[in-house]
Write a protein that holds these residues in place. Structure first.
Motif, mmCIF file in Angstrom:
data_model
loop_
_atom_site.group_PDB
_atom_site.id
_atom_site.type_symbol
_atom_site.label_atom_id
_atom_site.label_comp_id
_atom_site.label_asym_id
_atom_site.label_seq_id
_atom_site.Cartn_x
_atom_site.Cartn_y
_atom_site.Cartn_z
ATOM 1 N N UNK A 1 -55.647 -57.865 10.411
ATOM 2 C CA UNK A 1 -54.879 -59.108 10.261
ATOM 3 C C UNK A 1 -53.386 -58.840 10.297
ATOM 4 N N UNK A 2 -52.967 -57.722 9.691
ATOM 5 C CA UNK A 2 -51.556 -57.369 9.685
ATOM 6 C C UNK A 2 -51.057 -57.099 11.107
ATOM 7 N N UNK A 3 -51.878 -56.419 11.893
ATOM 8 C CA UNK A 3 -51.523 -56.142 13.288
ATOM 9 C C UNK A 3 -51.356 -57.437 14.070
ATOM 10 N N UNK A 4 -52.280 -58.369 13.883
ATOM 11 C CA UNK A 4 -52.220 -59.644 14.602
ATOM 12 C C UNK A 4 -50.988 -60.438 14.185
ATOM 13 N N UNK B 1 -47.855 -58.922 15.783
ATOM 14 C CA UNK B 1 -47.799 -58.872 17.244
ATOM 15 C C UNK B 1 -48.355 -60.114 17.918
ATOM 16 N N UNK B 2 -48.345 -61.249 17.252
ATOM 17 C CA UNK B 2 -48.963 -62.453 17.810
ATOM 18 C C UNK B 2 -48.278 -62.908 19.094
ATOM 19 N N UNK B 3 -46.963 -62.825 19.164
ATOM 20 C CA UNK B 3 -46.245 -63.258 20.365
ATOM 21 C C UNK B 3 -46.610 -62.367 21.549
ATOM 22 N N UNK B 4 -46.645 -61.059 21.306
ATOM 23 C CA UNK B 4 -47.007 -60.124 22.372
ATOM 24 C C UNK B 4 -48.452 -60.327 22.824
ATOM 25 N N UNK C 1 -49.657 -61.302 26.526
ATOM 26 C CA UNK C 1 -50.660 -60.503 27.227
ATOM 27 C C UNK C 1 -51.823 -61.370 27.690
ATOM 28 N N UNK C 2 -52.248 -62.282 26.845
ATOM 29 C CA UNK C 2 -53.321 -63.201 27.209
ATOM 30 C C UNK C 2 -52.943 -64.077 28.396
ATOM 31 N N UNK C 3 -51.709 -64.552 28.413
ATOM 32 C CA UNK C 3 -51.245 -65.388 29.534
ATOM 33 C C UNK C 3 -51.226 -64.580 30.827
ATOM 34 N N UNK C 4 -50.802 -63.316 30.746
ATOM 35 C CA UNK C 4 -50.757 -62.484 31.939
ATOM 36 C C UNK C 4 -52.161 -62.151 32.445
ATOM 37 N N UNK C 5 -53.073 -61.859 31.533
ATOM 38 C CA UNK C 5 -54.464 -61.579 31.921
ATOM 39 C C UNK C 5 -55.090 -62.821 32.548
#
Length: 77
Positions: free
Chosen positions: A2-5, A8-11, A15-19
């Motif tokens: 959860x801390x990682x998310x 890094x939520x913006x990144x 990444x999801x948009x690029x994929x």
């Protein structure tokens, strides 16, 4: 996890948009799309616009401005 998310939520969204963009491009290139040409072009255009916005943020002045503001906030504390 959860801390990682949270950090890094913006990144992750970028990444999801690029994929998503890559999937749409590959689908259009290698599969027959059962729609008219206008609909296909609208989907490609909107996907391209999303990627352009993400790239503009990361390689444009917005990312630098955000980093600078973060440094100023750290100094102010």
């Amino acid at each position: 996890m959860n801390d990682f998310i949270k950090k890094n939520i913006v990144e992750l969204i970028a990444l999801g948009a690029f994929v998503q963009f890559l999937i749409v491009i590959l689908f259009v290139l290698f599969r027959e799309v059962k729609s008219n040409e206008t609909t296909t072009m609208m989907i490609l255009t909107s996907s391209t616009n999303i990627v352009v916005i993400v790239l503009t943020y990361y390689f444009g002045s917005s990312k630098g401005s955000k980093d600078k503001q973060d440094k100023l906030d750290a100094i102010a504390k």
